[in-house]
Write a protein that holds these residues in place. Structure first.
Motif, PDB file in Angstrom:
ATOM      1  N   CYS A  28      -9.096   6.025  19.134  1.00 52.88           N
ATOM      2  CA  CYS A  28      -7.546   5.859  18.344  1.00 52.88           C
ATOM      3  C   CYS A  28      -7.663   4.795  17.809  1.00 52.88           C
ATOM      4  N   LEU A  29      -7.793   3.315  17.822  1.00 54.49           N
ATOM      5  CA  LEU A  29      -8.756   2.413  17.076  1.00 54.49           C
ATOM      6  C   LEU A  29      -9.740   2.575  16.108  1.00 54.49           C
ATOM      7  N   VAL A  30     -10.588   3.137  16.429  1.00 57.41           N
ATOM      8  CA  VAL A  30     -12.342   3.352  15.359  1.00 57.41           C
ATOM      9  C   VAL A  30     -11.287   4.362  14.798  1.00 57.41           C
ATOM     10  N   ALA A  31     -10.509   4.917  14.860  1.00 58.22           N
ATOM     11  CA  ALA A  31     -10.205   6.473  14.136  1.00 58.22           C
ATOM     12  C   ALA A  31      -8.705   5.597  12.723  1.00 58.22           C
ATOM     13  N   ILE A  32      -8.159   4.799  13.902  1.00 53.68           N
ATOM     14  CA  ILE A  32      -7.546   3.517  12.584  1.00 53.68           C
ATOM     15  C   ILE A  32      -8.110   2.443  11.442  1.00 53.68           C
ATOM     16  N   GLY A  33      -9.620   2.302  11.975  1.00 54.41           N
ATOM     17  CA  GLY A  33     -10.040   1.284  11.092  1.00 54.41           C
ATOM     18  C   GLY A  33     -11.124   2.164  10.277  1.00 54.41           C
ATOM     19  N   ILE A  34     -10.892   3.628  10.727  1.00 56.14           N
ATOM     20  CA  ILE A  34     -12.176   4.079   9.606  1.00 56.14           C
ATOM     21  C   ILE A  34     -11.896   4.419   8.482  1.00 56.14           C
ATOM     22  N   TYR A  35     -10.682   4.938   8.589  1.00 56.67           N
ATOM     23  CA  TYR A  35      -9.781   5.296   8.316  1.00 56.67           C
ATOM     24  C   TYR A  35      -8.663   3.846   6.791  1.00 56.67           C
ATOM     25  N   GLY A  36      -8.575   2.872   7.518  1.00 57.78           N
ATOM     26  CA  GLY A  36      -8.313   1.998   7.148  1.00 57.78           C
ATOM     27  C   GLY A  36      -9.498   1.507   5.879  1.00 57.78           C
ATOM     28  N   LEU A  37     -10.949   1.664   6.089  1.00 57.37           N
ATOM     29  CA  LEU A  37     -11.963   1.698   5.559  1.00 57.37           C
ATOM     30  C   LEU A  37     -12.505   2.139   4.751  1.00 57.37           C
ATOM     31  N   LEU A  38     -11.714   3.686   4.811  1.00 58.20           N
ATOM     32  CA  LEU A  38     -12.058   4.425   3.599  1.00 58.20           C
ATOM     33  C   LEU A  38     -10.826   4.411   2.137  1.00 58.20           C
ATOM     34  N   ILE A  39      -9.503   3.760   2.973  1.00 64.03           N
ATOM     35  CA  ILE A  39      -8.675   4.409   1.882  1.00 64.03           C
ATOM     36  C   ILE A  39      -8.198   2.744   1.550  1.00 64.03           C
ATOM     37  N   LEU A  40      -8.480   1.841   1.749  1.00 63.97           N
ATOM     38  CA  LEU A  40      -7.649   0.609   1.748  1.00 63.97           C
ATOM     39  C   LEU A  40      -8.407   0.233   0.025  1.00 63.97           C
ATOM     40  N   ARG A  41      -8.083  -0.421  -0.664  1.00 61.98           N
ATOM     41  CA  ARG A  41      -8.754  -1.407  -1.854  1.00 61.98           C
ATOM     42  C   ARG A  41      -8.654  -2.699  -2.338  1.00 61.98           C
ATOM     43  N   ASN A  42      -7.722  -3.192  -0.996  1.00 57.82           N
ATOM     44  CA  ASN A  42      -7.395  -4.663  -0.935  1.00 57.82           C
ATOM     45  C   ASN A  42      -8.075  -5.828  -0.195  1.00 57.82           C
ATOM     46  N   LEU A  43      -8.562  -6.415  -0.861  1.00 50.82           N
ATOM     47  CA  LEU A  43     -10.547  -7.182   0.258  1.00 50.82           C
ATOM     48  C   LEU A  43      -9.855  -7.366   1.475  1.00 50.82           C
ATOM     49  N   ILE A  44      -8.690  -8.140   1.265  1.00 45.47           N
ATOM     50  CA  ILE A  44      -7.843  -8.848   2.652  1.00 45.47           C
ATOM     51  C   ILE A  44      -7.732  -7.325   3.388  1.00 45.47           C
ATOM     52  N   LYS A  45      -6.748  -6.541   3.479  1.00 43.80           N
ATOM     53  CA  LYS A  45      -6.939  -5.398   3.913  1.00 43.80           C
ATOM     54  C   LYS A  45      -8.032  -4.574   4.890  1.00 43.80           C
ATOM     55  N   ILE A  46      -8.932  -4.840   4.170  1.00 45.24           N
ATOM     56  CA  ILE A  46     -10.231  -4.429   4.286  1.00 45.24           C
ATOM     57  C   ILE A  46     -10.910  -5.187   5.530  1.00 45.24           C
ATOM     58  N   VAL A  47     -10.112  -6.468   5.430  1.00 48.57           N
ATOM     59  CA  VAL A  47     -10.860  -6.985   6.245  1.00 48.57           C
ATOM     60  C   VAL A  47     -10.247  -6.605   7.760  1.00 48.57           C
ATOM     61  N   VAL A  48      -8.544  -6.605   7.562  1.00 55.56           N
ATOM     62  CA  VAL A  48      -7.545  -5.870   8.255  1.00 55.56           C
ATOM     63  C   VAL A  48      -8.213  -4.873   9.014  1.00 55.56           C
ATOM     64  N   ALA A  49      -8.915  -3.997   8.425  1.00 52.68           N
ATOM     65  CA  ALA A  49      -9.589  -2.748   8.895  1.00 52.68           C
ATOM     66  C   ALA A  49     -10.871  -2.778   9.635  1.00 52.68           C
ATOM     67  N   LEU A  70     -19.011  13.106  16.374  1.00 51.51           N
ATOM     68  CA  LEU A  70     -20.143  12.400  16.371  1.00 51.51           C
ATOM     69  C   LEU A  70     -20.438  11.019  17.921  1.00 51.51           C
ATOM     70  N   LEU A  71     -18.945  10.282  17.577  1.00 49.28           N
ATOM     71  CA  LEU A  71     -18.643   9.145  18.324  1.00 49.28           C
ATOM     72  C   LEU A  71     -18.960   9.862  19.884  1.00 49.28           C
ATOM     73  N   LEU A  72     -17.806  11.517  19.603  1.00 52.99           N
ATOM     74  CA  LEU A  72     -17.643  11.470  20.970  1.00 52.99           C
ATOM     75  C   LEU A  72     -18.772  12.889  21.555  1.00 52.99           C
TER      76      LEU A  72
END
Lengths: 170, 103
Positions: free
Chosen positions: B15-36, A99-101
């Motif tokens: 790539c950065l946005v993909a890493i951030g989205i993946y982290g937001l989807l899989i992480l469960r620790n609140l502080i790590k969610i802020v990192v994502a 979607l972004l692309l």
């Protein structure tokens, strides 16, 4: 161009390690490295003012706040399992990227027609002055909000009534 | 600035946005969610600078990048303060444990 590629690759490795690191403190330090390399990449792309702000705020202030928060909250490692099943996370990530692309990149590739030679400081203080005022308000509200949230739990004051005193005496 | 540099920068943003989205989807620790969330916001800052440069209006792109940076910092500060309060009241940072919707 080789330098830009190396810096951006290092930034991506730092970002990936920040997500993957099991310890919170290590994760925060990888994030600081990612911020520093992003600042360098932005400076290499021709925006040194933004690079300096990113280096001081993103790599400095935010890292200090992360370390402070981890120090108070304590390390909590080895949370087993993912929030969303990993295959579903991959699918959602792919959908988001598609979607972004599809929505943004064609607009970026339109050639620029009228190039302006607006200086950066004029753009910040005159063209986007409302943004600047809102940023100041946002920072103050964030500071006040965090002070309110970080405040200790207030114990309710116990009123020493005569009836309770009499009950305690019996 | 040549076009290939912008292309590499756009690829890095994706790539950065993909890493951030993946982290937001899989992480469960609140502080790590802020990192994502921070990783995601870094992609946004970079795309602001790149878009301004590609459109021939670098000053507007840079001022918007600084606005994103300030807003992201404010969000991070408040989110970390909330995480500390959650840890104090619930004794954990795991989002599954603190969720009351499953009970």
């Amino acid at each position: 161009m080789v330098i830009q590629t190396l810096v951006l690759s290092g930034m991506l490795i730092c970002a990936l390690q920040a997500i993957r690191a099991p310890r919170l403190l290590v994760s925060a330090l990888w994030l600081a490295g990612c911020s520093a390399l992003l600042a360098l990449a932005i400076a290499l792309l021709g925006a040194p003012e933004v690079g300096v702000v990113e280096l001081s705020v993103g790599a400095g202030l935010v890292t200090i706040i992360f370390v402070f928060a981890i120090n108070i909250a304590g390390e909590e490692t080895a949370v087993a399992g993912a929030l969303v099943p990993r295959p579903l996370a991959w699918v959602l990530m792919g959908l988001f990227l598609f979607l972004l692309l599809w929505l943004t990149v064609p607009r970026l590739l339109i050639p620029a027609l009228n190039r302006d030679a607006l200086p950066f400081l004029r753009a910040v203080w005159e063209e986007r002055s409302l943004d600047t005022i809102l940023q100041v308000a946002l920072i103050f509200s964030a500071v006040l909000g965090s002070i309110g949230l970080l405040a200790d739990r207030r114990e309710p004051a116990r009123a020493e009534t005569p009836a309770r005193r009499a009950g305690g005496a019996q | 600035m040549t076009g290939s540099v912008w292309t590499i920068a756009i690829a890095a943003v994706l790539c950065l946005v993909a890493i951030g989205i993946y982290g937001l989807l899989i992480l469960r620790n609140l502080i790590k969610i802020v990192v994502a969330l921070q990783v995601f916001a870094k992609g946004t800052i970079l795309i602001m600078v790149v878009a301004g440069g590609m459109a021939g209006k670098p000053a507007i792109g840079q001022s918007l990048a600084i606005t994103v940076l300030v807003a992201d910092t404010a969000i991070t500060i408040v989110a970390l303060a909330l995480a500390i309060q959650v840890r104090r009241w619930c004794g954990t940072l795991d989002t599954r444990v603190i969720s009351t919707l499953r009970r």
